[in-house]
Design an enzyme around this catalytic site. Structure first.
Site, PDB file in Angstrom:
ATOM      1  N   HIS A  39       0.853  -1.187   0.000  1.00  0.00           N
ATOM      2  CA  HIS A  39       0.000   0.000   0.000  1.00  0.00           C
ATOM      3  C   HIS A  39       0.886   1.232   0.000  1.00  0.00           C
ATOM      4  O   HIS A  39       1.875   1.296   0.722  1.00  0.00           O
ATOM      5  CB  HIS A  39      -0.891   0.005   1.260  1.00  0.00           C
ATOM      6  CG  HIS A  39      -1.809   1.186   1.283  1.00  0.00           C
ATOM      7  ND1 HIS A  39      -3.029   1.168   0.664  1.00  0.00           N
ATOM      8  CD2 HIS A  39      -1.661   2.431   1.807  1.00  0.00           C
ATOM      9  CE1 HIS A  39      -3.610   2.349   0.812  1.00  0.00           C
ATOM     10  NE2 HIS A  39      -2.799   3.139   1.504  1.00  0.00           N
ATOM     11  N   ASP A  46     -14.919   2.390   7.313  1.00  0.00           N
ATOM     12  CA  ASP A  46     -13.874   3.338   6.889  1.00  0.00           C
ATOM     13  C   ASP A  46     -14.423   4.320   5.862  1.00  0.00           C
ATOM     14  O   ASP A  46     -14.059   5.497   5.863  1.00  0.00           O
ATOM     15  CB  ASP A  46     -12.669   2.589   6.308  1.00  0.00           C
ATOM     16  CG  ASP A  46     -11.637   3.562   5.767  1.00  0.00           C
ATOM     17  OD1 ASP A  46     -11.116   4.357   6.574  1.00  0.00           O
ATOM     18  OD2 ASP A  46     -11.372   3.577   4.554  1.00  0.00           O
ATOM     19  N   ARG A  97     -14.250  12.626   7.650  1.00  0.00           N
ATOM     20  CA  ARG A  97     -12.936  13.247   7.949  1.00  0.00           C
ATOM     21  C   ARG A  97     -12.593  14.290   6.894  1.00  0.00           C
ATOM     22  O   ARG A  97     -12.060  15.359   7.200  1.00  0.00           O
ATOM     23  CB  ARG A  97     -11.843  12.166   8.002  1.00  0.00           C
ATOM     24  CG  ARG A  97     -11.919  11.321   9.266  1.00  0.00           C
ATOM     25  CD  ARG A  97     -11.061  10.081   9.137  1.00  0.00           C
ATOM     26  NE  ARG A  97      -9.679  10.420   8.861  1.00  0.00           N
ATOM     27  CZ  ARG A  97      -8.810   9.608   8.236  1.00  0.00           C
ATOM     28  NH1 ARG A  97      -9.186   8.412   7.836  1.00  0.00           N
ATOM     29  NH2 ARG A  97      -7.581   9.987   8.041  1.00  0.00           N
ATOM     30  N   SER A 115      -7.343   3.440   9.142  1.00  0.00           N
ATOM     31  CA  SER A 115      -8.062   3.427   7.861  1.00  0.00           C
ATOM     32  C   SER A 115      -7.325   2.533   6.853  1.00  0.00           C
ATOM     33  O   SER A 115      -7.922   1.645   6.224  1.00  0.00           O
ATOM     34  CB  SER A 115      -8.155   4.876   7.351  1.00  0.00           C
ATOM     35  OG  SER A 115      -8.449   4.933   5.987  1.00  0.00           O
ATOM     36  N   LYS A 156      -8.337  -1.770   5.649  1.00  0.00           N
ATOM     37  CA  LYS A 156      -8.630  -2.228   4.285  1.00  0.00           C
ATOM     38  C   LYS A 156      -7.674  -3.346   3.860  1.00  0.00           C
ATOM     39  O   LYS A 156      -8.060  -4.268   3.145  1.00  0.00           O
ATOM     40  CB  LYS A 156      -8.560  -1.039   3.315  1.00  0.00           C
ATOM     41  CG  LYS A 156      -9.805  -0.142   3.470  1.00  0.00           C
ATOM     42  CD  LYS A 156      -9.732   1.111   2.654  1.00  0.00           C
ATOM     43  CE  LYS A 156      -8.733   2.075   3.231  1.00  0.00           C
ATOM     44  NZ  LYS A 156      -8.884   3.463   2.849  1.00  0.00           N
TER      45      LYS A 156
HETATM   46  N1  URA Z   1      -5.431   6.599   2.745  1.00  0.00           N
HETATM   47  C1  URA Z   1      -6.418   5.929   3.373  1.00  0.00           C
HETATM   48  O1  URA Z   1      -6.868   4.884   2.908  1.00  0.00           O
HETATM   49  N2  URA Z   1      -6.900   6.434   4.528  1.00  0.00           N
HETATM   50  C2  URA Z   1      -6.453   7.581   5.077  1.00  0.00           C
HETATM   51  O2  URA Z   1      -6.920   7.968   6.107  1.00  0.00           O
HETATM   52  C3  URA Z   1      -5.426   8.265   4.403  1.00  0.00           C
HETATM   53  C4  URA Z   1      -4.928   7.738   3.235  1.00  0.00           C
END
Ligand code: URA
Length: 441
Positions: free
Chosen positions: A82, A161, A168, A183, A187
């Protein structure tokens, strides 16, 4: 349990219990907690932080708020990567085929871009015919055939999320290490990864502007990963200037192809090889190779045609078109290159990645709102990077757009201004910064 008490506890800096966190995430998921109370708790978390235990509980609760993928059909340890985002970040389309040359199988769920950081889904979609929305039941078949599948994230992956991120975004609560870390990790965990390599970007084009903040975020995610039983490694990479030679969807995929035929930019080759080496090692497919020797082997396979063979397999398996000369076919070709020349003689001391990223979005390469259409042909090509010497009038970069672009003369003028504003110059030689800042295990 009462959500107001949970908000008050966090407001007064007290640690939340696992039950309180689960109650919060359940209420976010089933929509029983209204947006204003969710937002109040998010702000209290921004201000008072979270312990490692709180972050981990929140991550696991978010991961369990929707479907959790079972990747037992993957041969070996399912490893995922990621990136925390950037400008010109085309590492995923490189590391997937590169890892596949070692027998690492990957199931990659990626997002679309919003704001100035591009999304991997949009990049792959710039290839004519490429099917990015793959039904989950087809994943095992594709993984068996090529060792890889890439697909857009489904709405039922960590739905809590999605609610939190949308709030947010509009309540000034994006920039918080516990919230970003939970977050991202929720995932990855819901996606089925058992091991994770994080590319934590750092600099003007990243969430984290300094190496110290990037390290803090990396350490938070590694702690969550380890507490959740996922081996996690973070590579901190430079995103103070755009990565590589292009930003924009088709342009970046053209650069991916150039890299795979041995004509890659040094920073792209370095970052892709280091990320891939860590993924190969976590997947246990490194054989006798470790450390620098493994990175060198990755560099070799990235440019000698081995990764290219795998890249073709991935593209063709997902419907992408390739010309007889081997180059992929792009939906929209970048056209009408407009050159930006240097206003000064000297060394380039900076190219603000966020500013060129915004310029690229203005051209149509990215979205301002989720509903915006993308111009796959829009983007910027960088001919000179930080540390290079230029004379007044030399071409610094060029920008282009797709044939049916609605970027008119006014927009093009603004883009030119933006890009020039991103560059800074020095009369003294400027040291080129390494693209890998740190690796945290
Ligand atoms: N990427 C994400 O998936 N979540 C965040 O909070 C910031 C970047």
């Amino acid at each position: 349990m009462n959500i107001v008490d949970v908000i008050l506890d966090k407001r007064y800096g007290r640690e939340l219990s696992d039950e309180q966190i689960q109650f919060f995430i359940d209420g976010v998921t089933d929509k029983s907690i209204p947006d204003y109370q969710i937002s109040a708790l998010l702000m209290a978390i921004v201000l008072n932080g979270m312990s490692e235990r709180e972050m981990t509980t929140m991550t696991l609760a978010m991961a369990a708020s929707g479907q959790q993928n079972d990747l037992s059909y993957v041969d070996g340890i399912p490893v995922d990567k990621h990136s925390t985002g950037g400008v010109g970040d085309k590492i995923t389309p490189l590391v997937m085929p590169l890892c596949a040359t070692f027998g690492v199988q990957s199931v990659k769920l990626s997002g679309r871009g919003l704001g100035f950081t591009g999304g991997t889904v949009d990049k792959f979609e710039s290839i004519d015919g490429f099917q990015i929305e793959v039904p989950q039941e087809k994943f095992p078949e594709l993984v068996k055939a090529t060792g890889m599948v890439i697909s857009g994230q489904t709405p039922d992956l960590a739905p809590a999320d999605k609610v939190l991120y949308a709030l947010r975004d509009v309540t000034g609560t994006v920039d918080s290490i516990p919230l970003i870390a939970s977050s991202i990790m929720s995932k990855k965990i819901a996606g089925g990864a058992k091991a994770i390599v994080l590319d934590v970007t750092c600099g003007s084009g990243a969430f984290m502007k300094t190496p110290e903040r990037a390290r803090e975020l990396a350490e938070a995610m590694i702690k969550i990963g380890n507490l959740a039983g996922r081996k996690t490694i973070a590579v901190i990479t430079d995103m103070d200037q755009p990565l590589g030679r292009t930003c924009g969807n088709a342009l970046e995929m053209m650069e991916v192809f150039e890299t795979l035929i041995g004509k890659g930019a040094p920073d792209v080759v370095e970052v892709a090889s280091v990320i891939a080496a860590n993924m190969v090692e976590l997947a246990g497919k490194n054989g006798d190779l470790t450390g620098d020797a493994l990175v060198e082997e990755c560099k070799k396979r990235l440019v000698n045609g081995e990764a290219l063979e795998k890249y073709y397999e991935l593209i063709i398996a997902q419907g992408g078109q390739v010309m007889p000369n081997g180059a992929p076919v792009y939906k929209v070709k970048p056209f009408e290159e407009i050159r930006v020349t240097s206003p000064e003689t000297g060394y380039i001391s900076g190219i603000k990645a966020d500013v060129v990223g915004h310029a690229s979005v203005m051209l149509g390469a990215g979205r301002v709102t989720k509903e915006d259409n993308i111009d796959y042909g829009a983007g910027i090509s960088f001919y000179r990077k930080v540390g290079d010497y230029v004379r007044r009038g030399d071409v610094l970069c060029s920008f282009s757009r797709g044939e049916n672009s609605d970027a008119d003369e006014g927009v093009l003028y603004d883009v030119m201004e933006y890009i020039l504003d991103a560059y800074s110059f020095s009369t003294e030689p400027v040291e080129k910064k390494p693209s890998i800042i740190d690796i945290i295990r």
